[in-house]
Scaffold this motif. Structure first.
Motif, PDB file in Angstrom:
ATOM      1  N   GLU A   1      -1.538  17.592   2.608  1.00 19.33           N
ATOM      2  CA  GLU A   1      -1.623  16.573   2.219  1.00 19.33           C
ATOM      3  C   GLU A   1      -0.079  16.454   2.889  1.00 19.33           C
ATOM      4  N   ILE A   2       0.430  15.752   3.688  1.00 19.98           N
ATOM      5  CA  ILE A   2       2.146  15.859   4.121  1.00 19.98           C
ATOM      6  C   ILE A   2       2.760  14.991   3.062  1.00 19.98           C
ATOM      7  N   LYS A   3       2.490  13.798   2.815  1.00 20.06           N
ATOM      8  CA  LYS A   3       3.573  13.319   2.246  1.00 20.06           C
ATOM      9  C   LYS A   3       2.901  11.572   0.998  1.00 20.06           C
ATOM     10  N   ARG A   4       3.522  11.119  -0.268  1.00 17.75           N
ATOM     11  CA  ARG A   4       3.105  10.021  -0.298  1.00 17.75           C
ATOM     12  C   ARG A   4       4.230   9.112  -0.562  1.00 17.75           C
ATOM     13  N   LEU A   5       3.885   8.201   0.395  1.00 15.94           N
ATOM     14  CA  LEU A   5       4.642   6.736   0.050  1.00 15.94           C
ATOM     15  C   LEU A   5       4.530   6.245  -1.019  1.00 15.94           C
ATOM     16  N   LEU A   6       5.663   6.109  -2.277  1.00 21.03           N
ATOM     17  CA  LEU A   6       5.051   5.163  -3.097  1.00 21.03           C
ATOM     18  C   LEU A   6       6.239   3.440  -3.378  1.00 21.03           C
ATOM     19  N   ASP A   7       6.491   3.213  -2.719  1.00 19.56           N
ATOM     20  CA  ASP A   7       6.523   1.593  -2.342  1.00 19.56           C
ATOM     21  C   ASP A   7       5.898   0.910  -2.558  1.00 19.56           C
ATOM     22  N   HIS A   8       4.514   0.950  -3.176  1.00 17.77           N
ATOM     23  CA  HIS A   8       4.184  -0.219  -3.251  1.00 17.77           C
ATOM     24  C   HIS A   8       4.495  -0.313  -4.787  1.00 17.77           C
ATOM     25  N   GLN A   9       4.472  -1.875  -5.210  1.00 18.77           N
ATOM     26  CA  GLN A   9       3.990  -1.567  -7.325  1.00 18.77           C
ATOM     27  C   GLN A   9       2.733  -1.631  -7.417  1.00 18.77           C
ATOM     28  N   ASP A  10       1.885  -1.820  -6.606  1.00 21.43           N
ATOM     29  CA  ASP A  10       0.378  -2.198  -7.149  1.00 21.43           C
ATOM     30  C   ASP A  10      -0.582  -1.638  -6.485  1.00 21.43           C
ATOM     31  N   ASN A  11      -1.609  -1.847  -7.082  1.00 20.86           N
ATOM     32  CA  ASN A  11      -2.511  -1.388  -5.794  1.00 20.86           C
ATOM     33  C   ASN A  11      -2.328  -1.737  -4.441  1.00 20.86           C
ATOM     34  N   ILE A  12      -2.685  -0.948  -3.499  1.00 21.92           N
ATOM     35  CA  ILE A  12      -2.928  -1.608  -2.195  1.00 21.92           C
ATOM     36  C   ILE A  12      -4.547  -1.480  -1.886  1.00 21.92           C
ATOM     37  N   LEU A  13      -4.885  -2.859  -1.345  1.00 23.52           N
ATOM     38  CA  LEU A  13      -5.914  -3.510  -0.826  1.00 23.52           C
ATOM     39  C   LEU A  13      -6.592  -2.922  -0.329  1.00 23.52           C
ATOM     40  N   SER A  14      -5.528  -3.474   1.267  1.00 18.78           N
ATOM     41  CA  SER A  14      -5.279  -3.030   3.036  1.00 18.78           C
ATOM     42  C   SER A  14      -4.764  -2.650   3.366  1.00 18.78           C
ATOM     43  N   LEU A  15      -5.090  -1.861   4.442  1.00 13.79           N
ATOM     44  CA  LEU A  15      -4.622  -0.493   5.130  1.00 13.79           C
ATOM     45  C   LEU A  15      -4.974  -1.022   6.318  1.00 13.79           C
ATOM     46  N   VAL A  16      -4.398  -1.370   7.364  1.00 14.24           N
ATOM     47  CA  VAL A  16      -4.796  -1.063   8.704  1.00 14.24           C
ATOM     48  C   VAL A  16      -3.498  -0.608  10.279  1.00 14.24           C
ATOM     49  N   ASN A  17      -3.967  -0.235  11.185  1.00 15.79           N
ATOM     50  CA  ASN A  17      -2.947   0.330  11.693  1.00 15.79           C
ATOM     51  C   ASN A  17      -2.920  -1.420  13.128  1.00 15.79           C
ATOM     52  N   ILE A  18      -1.727  -1.719  12.716  1.00 15.77           N
ATOM     53  CA  ILE A  18      -1.361  -2.594  14.072  1.00 15.77           C
ATOM     54  C   ILE A  18      -1.017  -2.772  15.833  1.00 15.77           C
ATOM     55  N   ASN A  19      -0.389  -1.594  15.599  1.00 17.97           N
ATOM     56  CA  ASN A  19      -0.479  -1.598  16.936  1.00 17.97           C
ATOM     57  C   ASN A  19      -0.373   0.632  17.422  1.00 17.97           C
ATOM     58  N   ASP A  20       0.618   1.007  18.612  1.00 16.93           N
ATOM     59  CA  ASP A  20       0.447   2.162  18.783  1.00 16.93           C
ATOM     60  C   ASP A  20       1.952   2.680  17.657  1.00 16.93           C
ATOM     61  N   LEU A  21       2.254   1.530  16.705  1.00 21.98           N
ATOM     62  CA  LEU A  21       4.031   2.116  16.867  1.00 21.98           C
ATOM     63  C   LEU A  21       3.878   2.138  15.606  1.00 21.98           C
ATOM     64  N   SER A  22       2.837   0.931  14.739  1.00 19.68           N
ATOM     65  CA  SER A  22       3.311   0.939  13.504  1.00 19.68           C
ATOM     66  C   SER A  22       1.476   0.064  12.579  1.00 19.68           C
ATOM     67  N   PHE A  23       1.796   0.526  10.901  1.00 20.33           N
ATOM     68  CA  PHE A  23       0.634   0.313  10.650  1.00 20.33           C
ATOM     69  C   PHE A  23       1.019  -0.722   9.597  1.00 20.33           C
ATOM     70  N   VAL A  24       0.270  -1.240   8.684  1.00 18.27           N
ATOM     71  CA  VAL A  24       0.867  -2.349   7.950  1.00 18.27           C
ATOM     72  C   VAL A  24      -0.203  -2.067   6.539  1.00 18.27           C
ATOM     73  N   THR A  25       0.331  -2.069   5.559  1.00 20.93           N
ATOM     74  CA  THR A  25      -0.091  -2.254   4.056  1.00 20.93           C
ATOM     75  C   THR A  25      -0.014  -3.433   3.629  1.00 20.93           C
TER      76      THR A  25
END
Lengths: 937, 451
Positions: free
Chosen positions: B206-230
């Motif tokens: 485990e490298i890192k935990r990201l805690l920016d969301h206020q509620d349950n994350i329902l979707s998680l996708v790669n959008i390109n080589d630079l970023s992913f979206v939740t």
């Protein structure tokens, strides 16, 4: 589908006459003979004065060795049908024309009795006194107890309408052959079973006798035998002999040639040789055996029984009934087939002919006919397939399979039946070969057009009939020369519209009753046949060969009699040598000395009163003149000619003989083919077609009702057009209503407009009360839906509104229709609310004819390559689309929404054609995104 | 103030009439094989796809003919995840494999060419909810309450400790041998330690935990080589840098009408929380498309703002969306419909929707879609583009769970009504049938081309 019988029925001959006949003649496949007695002012539906029965029926009779000819049963089994008609008398008549004395017994050179596998004979006869005409089909069944092991039976189709019998001879013969074959197969089975039991009896008897003899031997060791012992020994010996004989019989019956599964016409050829072997005639039967047989009784769960040497008196025994003679299952099937025959030939001849033409034409449209045709056709197809499979159950087969083997077709007059008629008839090997040659010829000749299918129905065949008594006159009279011509020569009386017809006729003639003439004309009793019978075979073969070979000669022969025709004949033969050969072959064979104008094939001579039939197309141009003459009542030159020639022939039996001598064949050989037709001079009334029961099969009634209701719908609802358009374009029409009966009625009525997806199921659901689902629209194109007022019904309506894009909704309760707009020209023609058509069946036929036309458009559209695929690589899809559009508009004359109808039908055709096997695969739901409109009354 | 129920009814659901000239799907084929909700569709190759759902069976179909090719029976409970397992180039076994995970706590590898069950793993402590294949490493990962790493032979290479009772809801691969797992509100980044010279052991850290969301994350996708979206349950959308896992952009006011328009106060009032949960993302080079509640939003990556939206694209939650090559967007929803949208530059307002049927005249119960209600366009005034409805596909009688787009064969939709529907371009199908017909004619020797 194409022609409307009630239109035909009203046609007056006079009108026909008056027409200058300059318009192109109707293609012959459409033509139906006019009612022949219209000129005499007779009501075509008037009952025959002479006939004592109300409608056609089938009679089964037996020539009992105990009581002579006796009627056994009639179909329908209703005394009202035959009324006061004297069945006993008629049985006597029809049985007396049976030539088939097929004996079983010891042939002179053989040690054991031989079974004779006799073929059926088919004759036509008329009885002026009774006003009855009959197609008579003789057959023999085996019975261990009977004299010579055989029991002669006959099935007769009895009608008051002579023409019906004559013109439907082929069909009758085909259908009766099926019945007969079924009966005989069942009989063979039963006979074999009987023999087996008998063998067990004998075996048991032998054991018992043997034991007794042994005991006696032991008791009596003085070296000499008592008379009792000798008697026992004799008895034992006779039992031994009897066993061997019975075993031999069993072997014979089991070796009955199995029908080959190939083309039915070939079957008989293949089986023929074996039959020939079996056709040896024995004169006497073993008295011991018959004695033994007397005691034999059939019972289930058989335990062997001692057979006493003493025989009962011949007349003490009770002969088995027809039912006992035949395996039960086969017997039931036979009865089913017979009642099917009765159904099939019910009604007016004109009606029969029309529907035959209809069916034949439909068969041609094998790519499109699934769209709007009933499943009868599909059944036919199945039946045909089955026929091409082993047509008849062979004795060895388990009865459980027999339903397949003996199909009981619903409405069925088809090529198949012709073939089977050919097949069921005994044909010499050589003749068969000839037949095959002819077939090839036909194929090359009429490759584009199946000759049988079209033309057979027009066949005005008149079969030879036989006169054996005073009251049964041979059909054919002084009254009409042309009838004479028919009666005398097969070729002339038949209208060989196609070579195949001619040929098949020739075959069946040839085979009908080899010896019936001798039997009937020379000696009234059947007793003397055996020798002649035997003798006739080889010569028959020769005869056949000669026919096949020197058809040319035959032409010349005729030509020599009437030179004017010769020119034509030669022209004709140049033009179409092969077909000429066919017809001339027949002519040569059956009436060498008769001058038969070669144009005869082109004309229907069958009716003295001017039955009109169109010539085959290839003759048409040339024969136009003749045709005109024929159409008129006036005797045409050719007809005059024939009328000169024929009476002479007819009246002079010696000439008949002479003519045969000319043909270098023995009289005996084709006596049957020349069996005379006598028509009763006295009665014109006799000729009136029977009109008793013009109603067809039940599906006919159904159609009529559907047509009537559809007509009502069209008149009642101004928005009938868009509704019908919905159906034709494959958009599901939901008929919504509270009353089930009303909804069902309308659904049934509208179902005549619904194109089928395949042969197997009509996409119509008459009544649903549960909410509809998307799959329903995929499956059904016309749905009757219950309107439920309860809350539960809301769901139904909700789904209906949800799927509204796939449906048109006809609300019967509020009399509204919600469906897309229709602006085409097709449906108004199909469903004109001002139509003058009043009868349901007429309207049904009208619909069918419009739809057939539509189908042919769809066919053209579907199968034009360049409309769907680019002619070359550079063509774009847009170009194709525009080409399609212009084809639909300009070539097919379709406007607006009509194109969608054709496109939808085209998709169905494609699917159907591509699928393997046709009719399977997933139906797709096709739809358009088009706005709907609400129509109100 | 109007009662909320009424407001819902009056919500500006854009409707389209029966005339849909741009809708190419004029033919449908209903495929029946399942007897429970069909939740997953996965494309196997250019003509086959597999479907799976709550009845635990996997069915392989021919997308062209609709023919059912195989039925794979092995799971005893509903299927929770399905993924294709691409065969290796070097591998001699070319058969198409798929992995299915089920609530019966098993994962099965199937051979989709033969229907054979290749292998089965049943040592899971919890239901596997997501699967990913890391083709580069030729391994696959299963995510349930913990994260397990497997090789092709189904040997367990390594696993994490127990992460949470709710389990991993989504899993994606990111560069540097890392994966991102969505666990509840958290995003956890794991790194895979591949065998090297020193150690032959696999490991996952485990490298890192990201805690920016206020509620349950329902979707998680790669959008390109630079970023992913939740996307989360309360409508937060966060775009992350794929390399350093920092927040690139954040959009969390989908539900906040003030950001978009001020006139629609009632909507805000009536919207329940699940109306703004982000169920699915799809993307192209420029935009991320989000299915937010009942609406569709187009977020431009460069402009970092929503450029188009359809607040009520469906009657209820949008479950799956996909972008087609031709600027079209397809969405399916719990309301049982599939809609086809086109992203247009806003030059002028689109034409008035065509009136629908006449059912109200008939008193056909409740009309679920108000006819001829003009769509209020002003809500989109703030956005430079618009999503125009060009067609809808009505066929399913229940929630449409997912769909699959085939370039050549049309659209496959699966639904809670147990059905799969194959939507086809009628014109193209007609042409194909003609082609087949003439091929058959040619085979039979019946084709005579006039010169």
């Amino acid at each position: 589908m194409i022609s409307a019988p009630d239109v035909v029925a009203f046609t007056k001959e006079e009108e026909y006459e008056e027409e200058p006949y300059n318009e192109p003649a109707l293609p012959e496949e459409y033509s139906v003979p006019l009612f022949p007695f219209a000129s005499q002012g007779a009501n075509p539906w008037s009952k025959l004065s002479g006939a004592k029965f109300s409608r056609d029926f089938i009679l089964i009779s037996e020539f009992s060795e105990q009581v002579g000819p006796q009627p056994l049963l009639t179909i329908p089994n209703d005394t009202k049908v035959f009324g006061t008609f004297d069945l006993n008398y008629f049985s006597l008549r029809i049985m007396s024309v049976d030539y088939q004395a097929s004996f079983v017994g010891h042939p002179p050179g053989s040690a054991y009795p031989k079974l004779n596998f006799v073929e059926d004979s088919k004759v036509v006869l008329g009885d002026s006194k009774e006003g009855a005409f009959a197609y008579v089909h003789h057959l023999t069944l085996y019975d261990l107890e009977a004299r010579g092991f055989v029991r002669p039976f006959c099935m007769a189709y009895i009608s008051a309408d002579q023409h019906k019998i004559m013109q439907q001879f082929q069909e009758l013969s085909a259908e009766f052959s099926k019945a007969s074959e079924c009966l005989k197969t069942g009989n063979r089975k039963a006979f074999a079973g009987e023999l087996e039991k008998k063998l067990k009896d004998l075996d048991y008897t032998r054991t018992v006798l043997h034991t007794e003899t042994e005991i006696q031997k032991k008791a009596n060791d003085k070296g000499f035998y008592s008379s009792q012992a000798i008697e026992k020994a004799n008895e034992l010996a006779s039992v031994e002999k009897s066993i061997i004989e019975h075993q031999d019989l069993l072997k014979q019956i089991r070796s009955y040639p199995h029908r080959k599964s190939k083309g039915s016409a070939l079957c008989s050829a293949e089986t023929e040789p074996t039959r020939d072997q079996a056709d040896q005639v024995a004169t006497t039967s073993n008295p011991d055996e018959s004695a033994d047989a007397d005691l034999y009784a059939c019972r289930p769960a058989y335990t062997p029984k001692l057979i006493k040497a003493k025989s009962a008196k011949c007349f003490d025994k009770k002969l088995k009934t027809l039912e006992e003679l035949c395996d039960t299952e086969y017997f039931t099937q036979t009865l089913a087939q017979l009642s099917h025959i009765e159904h099939m030939f019910r009604g007016d001849l004109c009606y029969l002919l029309t529907s035959q033409i209809d069916r034949a034409l439909l068969k041609q449209q094998h790519i499109t006919n699934f769209l709007f045709e009933d499943f009868v056709e599909g059944d036919d197809r199945m039946v045909e397939k089955q026929e091409s499979a082993p047509p008849k159950p062979s004795p060895g087969r388990p009865p459980s399979r027999s339903p397949e083997e003996c199909p009981i077709p619903q409405v069925f007059i088809s090529v198949g039946s012709y073939k089977s008629s050919v097949e069921s008839v005994p044909i010499k090997m050589e003749q068969e070969l000839g037949d095959e040659e002819y077939k090839e010829v036909e194929v090359t000749e009429l490759s584009s057009f199946d000759p049988q299918e079209n033309l057979d129905c027009l066949d005005m065949d008149m079969k030879g009939s036989v006169s054996s008594g005073e009251s049964i006159e041979v059909l054919g009279t002084e009254k009409s020369t042309s009838v004479l011509s028919k009666s005398d020569s097969q070729a002339s009386l038949t209208v060989p519209l196609s070579p195949q017809v001619v040929r098949s006729k020739a075959v069946s003639h040839r085979t009908i009753s080899e010896d019936s003439i001798e039997v009937l004309s020379t000696c009234p009793s059947e007793a003397l046949i055996p020798d002649d019978f035997k003798a006739s075979y080889p010569s028959a073969i020769n005869e056949e060969e000669s026919y096949a070979d020197d058809s040319e000669g035959a032409i010349h022969f005729q030509a020599s009699i009437s030179p004017p025709e010769l020119a034509e004949a030669e022209e004709g033969s140049l033009e179409n040598t092969l077909s000429q050969t066919d017809s001339s072959c027949c002519i040569g064979k059956e009436s060498d000395s008769l001058r038969v104008p070669l144009s005869t094939p082109a004309h229907t001579l069958s009716d003295p009163d001017g039955v009109v039939s169109s010539p085959p197309q290839r003759y048409r141009q040339k024969d136009q003149g003749f045709h005109v003459d024929f159409a008129g009542e006036n005797a045409s030159p050719s007809r005059d000619n024939s009328s000169e020639g024929f009476p002479a022939f007819e009246l002079d039996p010696s000439r008949l003989l002479a003519s045969r001598d000319v043909s270098k064949t023995s009289l005996d050989n084709y006596s049957d083919t020349t069996s005379n037709m006598s028509s009763i001079a006295s009665t014109s009334s006799d000729r009136t077609p029977s009109s008793a029961h013009p109603t067809g099969p039940s599906s006919e009634r159904h159609k009529k009702r559907a047509g009537q209701n559809a007509l009502k719908f069209i008149r009642q609802y101004p928005f009938a057009h868009p509704a019908i358009y919905s159906l034709l374009s494959g958009r599901t029409l939901v008929v919504l209503g509270e009353d089930e009966a009303i909804v069902r009625k309308l659904v049934t009525a509208l179902s005549i407009f619904v194109p089928n997806h395949s042969r197997h199921a009509k996409p119509v659901k008459h009544w649903v009360s549960s909410p509809l689902h998307i799959t329903d629209f995929q499956k059904w194109k016309l749905i009757g839906l219950q309107r439920v007022t309860s809350p539960a019904g809301a769901g139904t309506l909700h789904t209906l509104s949800r799927y509204s894009r796939y449906t048109s909704i006809l609300d019967l309760d509020s009399k509204t229709l919600r469906c897309p707009l229709y602006r085409g020209a097709l449906v108004p023609r199909l469903a004109d609310h001002r139509t003058h058509i009043k009868r349901g069946s007429t309207y049904y036929l009208h619909v069918q004819s419009v739809l057939t036309q539509l189908c042919s458009k769809a066919f053209l559209y579907t199968f034009c390559h360049h409309l769907h695929l680019p002619a070359h690589d550079r063509e774009t899809e847009e170009l194709l689309a525009s080409r399609r559009a212009s084809f639909l508009k300009l070539n097919l004359g379709l406007v607006n929404e009509d194109t969608k109808v054709v496109q939808y039908l085209a998709e169905l055709l494609k699917l159907h054609y591509v699928q393997e096997p046709p009719g399977t695969g997933h139906p797709t739901l096709r739809f358009d995104y088009v706005p709907s409109f609400l129509y109100k009354i | 103030m109007v009662a909320p129920r009424l407001i819902i009814k009056k919500s500006p659901l854009q409707t389209i009439g029966e005339e849909q000239t741009q809708n190419p799907y004029t033919e449908l084929l209903v495929l029946k094989a399942h007897h429970d909700i069909v939740r997953f569709l996965v494309q196997l190759d250019e003509y086959r796809f597999a479907s799976a759902g709550d009845d635990g069976i996997v069915v392989v179909w021919n997308a062209q003919t609709g023919e059912k090719l195989l039925e794979l029976n092995g799971h005893t409970q509903k299927i929770t995840a399905i993924i294709t397992f691409p065969s290796l180039e070097v591998c001699e076994e070319k058969n198409q494999l798929i992995l299915t995970a089920s609530a019966d706590r098993t994962v099965i590898v199937w051979d989709c060419d033969t229907g054979r069950q290749v292998q089965k793993v049943s040592c899971f402590q919890s239901t596997v909810k997501c699967l990913i294949v890391l083709q580069r490493l030729d391994i696959w990962l299963s995510g349930g309450n913990d994260l397990c790493v497997w090789n092709r032979k189904l040997d367990l290479l390594c696993k994490t400790s127990h992460l949470s009772d709710t389990g991993i809801s989504a899993l994606i691969e990111i560069p540097k041998n890392c994966v991102v797992a969505a666990v509840g509100k958290e995003l956890i980044i794991f790194r895979l330690v591949t065998p090297t010279g020193e150690s032959l052991e696999w490991d996952i850290l485990e490298i890192k935990r990201l805690l920016d969301h206020q509620d349950n994350i329902l979707s998680l996708v790669n959008i390109n080589d630079l970023s992913f979206v939740t996307g989360s349950h309360v409508g937060e959308m966060i775009i992350w840098n794929i390399l350093d896992w920092t927040v690139q952009a954040r959009e969390c006011n989908f539900w906040d009408p003030s950001a978009q328009l001020d006139t629609q106060q009632e909507i805000k009032l009536c919207q329940k929380p699940n109306d703004i949960s982000i169920h699915h993302f799809t993307w192209d080079e420029e935009n991320v498309f989000a299915a937010v509640g009942r609406g569709l939003y187009v977020y431009n990556l460069q402009m970092k703002r929503v450029i188009a939206c359809q607040k009520t694209a469906h009657d209820s939650s949008v479950l799956h969306i996909a972008k087609l090559p031709n600027r079209q967007l397809i969405s399916c929803s719990e309301d049982g419909s599939v809609r086809i949208w086109e992203l247009r530059e806003k030059q002028q307002l689109a034409a008035e929707p065509v009136p629908t049927g006449f059912f109200n005249m008939w008193g056909f119960g409740r009309v679920n879609k108000q006819a001829s209600q003009p769509v209020k366009k002003q809500q989109e005034n703030a956005t430079p583009c618009s999503l125009e409805l060009i067609g809808d596909l009505i066929g399913h009688s229940s929630s449409v769970e997912m769909f699959l787009y085939f370039e050549d064969h049309g659209l496959v939709t699966c639904s809670a009504d147990h059905l799969i529907i194959l939507w086809k371009n009628g014109e193209r199908e007609s042409g194909l049938r003609s082609l087949k017909l003439f091929q058959k004619l040619e085979e039979n020797g019946d084709l005579h081309l006039a010169v």
